[in-house]
Motif scaffolding. Structure first.
Motif, PDB file in Angstrom:
ATOM      1  N   ASP A 108      -1.388   1.704   6.969  1.00 28.88           N
ATOM      2  CA  ASP A 108      -0.916   1.015   5.581  1.00 28.88           C
ATOM      3  C   ASP A 108      -1.502  -0.310   6.456  1.00 28.88           C
ATOM      4  O   ASP A 108      -2.169  -1.524   5.228  1.00 28.88           O
ATOM      5  CB  ASP A 108       0.245   1.500   4.894  1.00 28.88           C
ATOM      6  CG  ASP A 108       0.168   2.840   4.065  1.00 28.88           C
ATOM      7  OD1 ASP A 108      -0.982   3.373   3.985  1.00 28.88           O
ATOM      8  OD2 ASP A 108       1.170   3.117   3.684  1.00 28.88           O
ATOM      9  N   ASP A 109      -0.256  -0.164   7.622  1.00 23.46           N
ATOM     10  CA  ASP A 109      -0.132  -1.643   8.137  1.00 23.46           C
ATOM     11  C   ASP A 109      -2.201  -2.040   7.937  1.00 23.46           C
ATOM     12  O   ASP A 109      -2.117  -3.391   7.889  1.00 23.46           O
ATOM     13  CB  ASP A 109       0.297  -2.114   9.070  1.00 23.46           C
ATOM     14  CG  ASP A 109       1.722  -1.953   8.973  1.00 23.46           C
ATOM     15  OD1 ASP A 109       2.208  -1.696   7.704  1.00 23.46           O
ATOM     16  OD2 ASP A 109       2.637  -1.381   9.996  1.00 23.46           O
ATOM     17  N   LYS A 112      -3.457  -3.242   5.281  1.00 19.10           N
ATOM     18  CA  LYS A 112      -3.064  -4.885   4.496  1.00 19.10           C
ATOM     19  C   LYS A 112      -3.296  -6.042   5.279  1.00 19.10           C
ATOM     20  O   LYS A 112      -4.168  -6.891   4.979  1.00 19.10           O
ATOM     21  CB  LYS A 112      -1.963  -4.952   4.821  1.00 19.10           C
ATOM     22  CG  LYS A 112      -0.775  -4.658   3.289  1.00 19.10           C
ATOM     23  CD  LYS A 112       0.284  -5.054   3.275  1.00 19.10           C
ATOM     24  CE  LYS A 112       1.589  -4.442   4.431  1.00 19.10           C
ATOM     25  NZ  LYS A 112       2.361  -3.249   4.126  1.00 19.10           N
ATOM     26  N   SER A 115      -7.091  -6.687   4.940  1.00 26.72           N
ATOM     27  CA  SER A 115      -7.843  -6.877   2.895  1.00 26.72           C
ATOM     28  C   SER A 115      -7.113  -8.364   3.152  1.00 26.72           C
ATOM     29  O   SER A 115      -7.568  -9.690   3.148  1.00 26.72           O
ATOM     30  CB  SER A 115      -6.049  -6.350   2.034  1.00 26.72           C
ATOM     31  OG  SER A 115      -5.347  -6.157   2.441  1.00 26.72           O
ATOM     32  N   MET A 116      -6.484  -8.365   4.044  1.00 24.97           N
ATOM     33  CA  MET A 116      -5.511 -10.591   4.657  1.00 24.97           C
ATOM     34  C   MET A 116      -6.742 -11.134   4.802  1.00 24.97           C
ATOM     35  O   MET A 116      -6.974 -12.180   3.981  1.00 24.97           O
ATOM     36  CB  MET A 116      -4.245 -10.838   4.688  1.00 24.97           C
ATOM     37  CG  MET A 116      -3.019 -10.356   3.827  1.00 24.97           C
ATOM     38  SD  MET A 116      -1.492 -10.274   5.100  1.00 24.97           S
ATOM     39  CE  MET A 116      -1.708 -10.645   6.610  1.00 24.97           C
TER      40      MET A 116
END
Length: 122
Positions: A108-109, A112, A115-116
């Motif tokens: 998940d990290d 995340k 996508s940043m």
């Protein structure tokens, strides 16, 4: 030619495994589940080192992915799972780890972070 199409816009998860590695066998059901769950958002690469022949193949795959040096350094460490983020930076690395939550969090990290990065560059 057995070539995996890699979507380089996604983080890559590499799993170093061998048939003779009990830790790998213990981990595989969990990883299989996670692959199903995350396959749209992550690339999964299995670097198999069961035999010299397989290890040579995996070395080639790792080279192509730009993680050849990493594979060289870690190919003896079966049951290692690594998440490579942007520019193949290692964002997570673990060995003999059977904690599903640890993988979920790491994946998940990575997604995340990714996508940043994507938003920034567009």
């Amino acid at each position: 030619d057995g070539h995996m199409m890699m979507d380089t816009s996604k983080p890559t998860v590499a799993f170093i495994r061998a048939d003779w590695c009990p830790a790998c066998q213990k981990l595989e059901p969990t990883l299989k589940e996670l692959v199903e769950q995350y396959k749209d958002r992550l690339n999964f690469v299995v670097l198999d080192v069961t035999t010299d022949e397989k290890a040579a193949e995996s070395a080639k795959t790792a080279e192509e992915l730009g993680i050849g040096k990493f594979f060289e350094a870690n190919k003896k460490k079966t049951s290692t799972v690594v998440v490579f983020g942007e520019k193949n930076k290692v964002s997570f690395k673990t060995t003999h780890n059977y904690d599903r939550e640890a993988y979920v969090k790491a994946f998940d990290d990575a997604i995340k972070m990714n996508s940043m990065m994507m938003k920034k560059s567009s």
